[in-house]
Design a protein around this motif. Structure first.
Motif, PDB file in Angstrom:
ATOM      1  N   ARG A  11       0.824  -0.979  -0.068  1.00 42.56           N
ATOM      2  CA  ARG A  11       0.052  -0.046  -0.179  1.00 42.56           C
ATOM      3  C   ARG A  11       0.891   1.052  -0.124  1.00 42.56           C
ATOM      4  O   ARG A  11       1.948   1.152   0.406  1.00 42.56           O
ATOM      5  CB  ARG A  11      -1.005  -0.044   1.162  1.00 42.56           C
ATOM      6  CG  ARG A  11      -0.457  -0.331   2.618  1.00 42.56           C
ATOM      7  CD  ARG A  11       0.559   0.615   2.881  1.00 42.56           C
ATOM      8  NE  ARG A  11       0.790   0.630   4.505  1.00 42.56           N
ATOM      9  CZ  ARG A  11       1.658   1.630   5.128  1.00 42.56           C
ATOM     10  NH1 ARG A  11       2.371   2.618   4.309  1.00 42.56           N
ATOM     11  NH2 ARG A  11       1.737   1.707   6.319  1.00 42.56           N
ATOM     12  N   ALA A  13       0.310   5.135   1.707  1.00 46.55           N
ATOM     13  CA  ALA A  13      -0.650   5.511   2.651  1.00 46.55           C
ATOM     14  C   ALA A  13      -0.148   7.070   2.911  1.00 46.55           C
ATOM     15  O   ALA A  13       0.279   7.490   3.807  1.00 46.55           O
ATOM     16  CB  ALA A  13      -0.637   4.949   3.711  1.00 46.55           C
ATOM     17  N   PRO A  14      -0.630   7.930   1.725  1.00 44.44           N
ATOM     18  CA  PRO A  14      -0.142   9.388   2.114  1.00 44.44           C
ATOM     19  C   PRO A  14      -1.024  10.262   2.892  1.00 44.44           C
ATOM     20  O   PRO A  14      -2.228   9.779   3.111  1.00 44.44           O
ATOM     21  CB  PRO A  14      -0.326   9.864   0.295  1.00 44.44           C
ATOM     22  CG  PRO A  14      -1.563   9.122  -0.040  1.00 44.44           C
ATOM     23  CD  PRO A  14      -1.116   7.723   0.482  1.00 44.44           C
ATOM     24  N   SER A  15      -0.398  10.976   3.646  1.00 46.41           N
ATOM     25  CA  SER A  15      -1.273  12.084   4.517  1.00 46.41           C
ATOM     26  C   SER A  15      -1.536  13.219   3.649  1.00 46.41           C
ATOM     27  O   SER A  15      -0.684  13.820   2.968  1.00 46.41           O
ATOM     28  CB  SER A  15      -0.550  12.474   5.822  1.00 46.41           C
ATOM     29  OG  SER A  15      -0.044  11.431   6.664  1.00 46.41           O
ATOM     30  N   GLU A  49      -4.541   8.921   4.510  1.00 42.37           N
ATOM     31  CA  GLU A  49      -4.417   8.985   5.760  1.00 42.37           C
ATOM     32  C   GLU A  49      -4.792  10.260   6.418  1.00 42.37           C
ATOM     33  O   GLU A  49      -3.964  11.316   6.750  1.00 42.37           O
ATOM     34  CB  GLU A  49      -2.970   8.490   6.211  1.00 42.37           C
ATOM     35  CG  GLU A  49      -2.533   7.206   6.039  1.00 42.37           C
ATOM     36  CD  GLU A  49      -1.772   6.428   6.842  1.00 42.37           C
ATOM     37  OE1 GLU A  49      -0.824   6.994   7.314  1.00 42.37           O
ATOM     38  OE2 GLU A  49      -2.137   5.302   6.910  1.00 42.37           O
ATOM     39  N   TYR A 195      -1.790   8.504  14.629  1.00 41.38           N
ATOM     40  CA  TYR A 195      -1.253   7.771  13.276  1.00 41.38           C
ATOM     41  C   TYR A 195      -0.809   6.272  13.724  1.00 41.38           C
ATOM     42  O   TYR A 195      -1.240   5.444  12.999  1.00 41.38           O
ATOM     43  CB  TYR A 195       0.128   8.563  12.861  1.00 41.38           C
ATOM     44  CG  TYR A 195       0.954   7.763  12.282  1.00 41.38           C
ATOM     45  CD1 TYR A 195       0.659   7.066  10.760  1.00 41.38           C
ATOM     46  CD2 TYR A 195       2.628   7.519  12.422  1.00 41.38           C
ATOM     47  CE1 TYR A 195       1.440   6.396  10.134  1.00 41.38           C
ATOM     48  CE2 TYR A 195       3.278   6.781  11.834  1.00 41.38           C
ATOM     49  CZ  TYR A 195       2.900   6.041  10.508  1.00 41.38           C
ATOM     50  OH  TYR A 195       3.722   5.356   9.965  1.00 41.38           O
ATOM     51  N   VAL A 199      -2.687   3.509  11.666  1.00 40.74           N
ATOM     52  CA  VAL A 199      -1.943   2.862  10.563  1.00 40.74           C
ATOM     53  C   VAL A 199      -1.936   1.124  11.286  1.00 40.74           C
ATOM     54  O   VAL A 199      -2.062   0.539  10.141  1.00 40.74           O
ATOM     55  CB  VAL A 199      -0.401   3.659  10.357  1.00 40.74           C
ATOM     56  CG1 VAL A 199       0.599   2.852  11.385  1.00 40.74           C
ATOM     57  CG2 VAL A 199       0.053   3.085   9.083  1.00 40.74           C
ATOM     58  N   ARG A 213       7.848   2.207   2.470  1.00 40.07           N
ATOM     59  CA  ARG A 213       7.418   3.554   2.605  1.00 40.07           C
ATOM     60  C   ARG A 213       9.121   4.315   2.955  1.00 40.07           C
ATOM     61  O   ARG A 213      10.003   3.600   3.088  1.00 40.07           O
ATOM     62  CB  ARG A 213       6.510   3.747   4.049  1.00 40.07           C
ATOM     63  CG  ARG A 213       7.268   3.206   5.208  1.00 40.07           C
ATOM     64  CD  ARG A 213       6.095   3.165   6.543  1.00 40.07           C
ATOM     65  NE  ARG A 213       6.790   2.625   7.624  1.00 40.07           N
ATOM     66  CZ  ARG A 213       5.923   2.225   8.791  1.00 40.07           C
ATOM     67  NH1 ARG A 213       4.789   2.574   8.693  1.00 40.07           N
ATOM     68  NH2 ARG A 213       6.712   1.817   9.669  1.00 40.07           N
ATOM     69  N   LEU A 217      10.048   7.397   8.075  1.00 41.12           N
ATOM     70  CA  LEU A 217       8.857   6.667   9.128  1.00 41.12           C
ATOM     71  C   LEU A 217       9.543   5.438   9.785  1.00 41.12           C
ATOM     72  O   LEU A 217       8.874   4.767  10.608  1.00 41.12           O
ATOM     73  CB  LEU A 217       7.732   6.353   8.277  1.00 41.12           C
ATOM     74  CG  LEU A 217       6.959   7.374   7.734  1.00 41.12           C
ATOM     75  CD1 LEU A 217       6.061   6.789   6.584  1.00 41.12           C
ATOM     76  CD2 LEU A 217       6.036   8.045   8.618  1.00 41.12           C
TER      77      LEU A 217
HETATM   78  N1  GLU Z   1       0.559   9.063   6.379  1.00 43.73           N
HETATM   79  C1  GLU Z   1       2.075   8.721   6.513  1.00 43.73           C
HETATM   80  C2  GLU Z   1       2.749   9.738   5.837  1.00 43.73           C
HETATM   81  O1  GLU Z   1       2.322  10.164   5.140  1.00 43.73           O
HETATM   82  C3  GLU Z   1       2.580   7.287   6.162  1.00 43.73           C
HETATM   83  C4  GLU Z   1       2.243   6.299   6.683  1.00 43.73           C
HETATM   84  C5  GLU Z   1       2.772   4.995   6.413  1.00 43.73           C
HETATM   85  O2  GLU Z   1       3.240   4.702   5.273  1.00 43.73           O
HETATM   86  O3  GLU Z   1       2.952   4.126   7.455  1.00 43.73           O
HETATM   87  O4  GLU Z   1       3.771  10.155   6.249  1.00 43.73           O
END
Ligand code: GLU
Length: 309
Positions: A11, A13-15, A49, A195, A199, A213, A217
């Protein structure tokens, strides 16, 4: 653990705090390539996200989805938005409460600083305070401001030592969450879900097996593995991709030139993808379209990161 025959699910998962920039496209491309390298049954998901509503900008989720589409990065299922998933986070928090692994906390930042100073602990960790556990035994008459995960209790019951895990790019990793982070926040009392909780719940419920990712992170991984264990979820595999650095050598941010990517024309989208691919160690493309370039990078990714079908 990933078992043989399992459907591999990755996946992005952008904020939605801003449009895609060079750094976030690297994570999007890497997670897409990893899924495709795992064979035709693997699936690539996109999750917006937006749980931390205060940081998100209206409409930005749709902007990101259209930028991804311009780069031929199209999810295999309709995107999931975290703001639609509140009952799932509630259920996870209730489960942790029932297990004695979540407690209300009434500390302000100032309370935490004072408690740390009393113990002679002056440091913060990446600008975050290590929570000293003040409210673990009760609120001391204060009003609850947040719910915290009893990471210290859980870690000590499980192992009493640092957590060890393997990152597919960074190698052997370890972190002592109890000592280096402390009991971390799951939800602000009347505010958004943290978060870490969102997540972990989403990755588990969406069946994500392979998390790819950005390296910024990586430091969250130990917290997330502890939460997975406390909630009885499997732990996915992790690969953290290289960051795109600004001219000053610091991580790209709006302050040092993280300009939004130009993806308005096919040529711009292809150039943006090419830049991201090179950051991942893939060869510059001679393809005419984003889709063609992506297809050519899949076997290269497989060789570099050993993702077999
Ligand atoms: N939403 C998070 C961000 O954009 C990333 C989350 C993830 O990939 O675990 O920084």
């Amino acid at each position: 653990m990933i078992e043989e025959g399992m459907t591999r699910i990755g996946r992005f998962a952008p904020s939605p705090t801003g449009p895609l920039h060079a750094g976030s496209l690297v994570a999007a491309l890497a997670s897409w390539l990893d899924v495709r390298a795992h064979g035709p049954n693997a699936r690539w998901l996109v999750r917006i996200e937006d749980a931390d509503t205060e940081r998100c900008l209206p409409g930005m989720g749709d902007v990101i989805l259209s930028q991804l589409a311009a780069c031929a990065l199209v999810p295999d299922e309709p995107p999931v938005w975290q703001t639609t998933r509140t009952p799932h986070y509630e259920a996870a928090l209730e489960k942790l409460k029932a297990a004695g692994l979540a407690y209300p906390c009434g500390c302000s930042r100032k309370d935490i600083d004072e408690a740390l100073a009393r113990r002679g602990i002056a440091h913060t960790r990446h600008g975050e305070r290590v929570y000293p556990g003040t409210c673990r035994g009760g609120l001391h008459g204060k009003a609850a401001r947040a719910w915290r995960f009893a990471a210290t209790t859980f870690q000590q019951a499980a192992s009493n030592g640092p957590l060890h895990w393997q990152d597919r790019r960074l190698g052997a990793q370890q972190q002592d969450v109890a000592r280096e982070v402390g009991d971390f926040v799951l939800k602000r009392a009347d505010g958004p879900w943290a978060y870490q909780l969102a997540v972990v719940v989403d990755d588990a419920e969406q069946g994500v097996t392979d998390i790819v990712r950005g390296e910024d992170l990586a430091d969250n991984t130990a917290r997330q593995i502890l939460l997975q264990r406390a909630l009885g979820f499997p732990t996915p595999s992790y690969l953290h991709t290289p960051l795109v650095l600004g001219p000053d050598g610091a991580k790209l941010s709006k302050q040092n030139g993280a300009t939004p990517l130009r993806t308005a024309t096919p040529a711009e989208a292809l150039a943006a993808l090419d830049g991201a691919a090179q950051r991942l160690g893939l060869a510059a493309t001679a393809a005419d379209s984003a889709a063609e370039a992506l297809a050519a990078w899949v076997p290269q990714w497989r060789d570099l990161y050993n993702s077999r079908p």
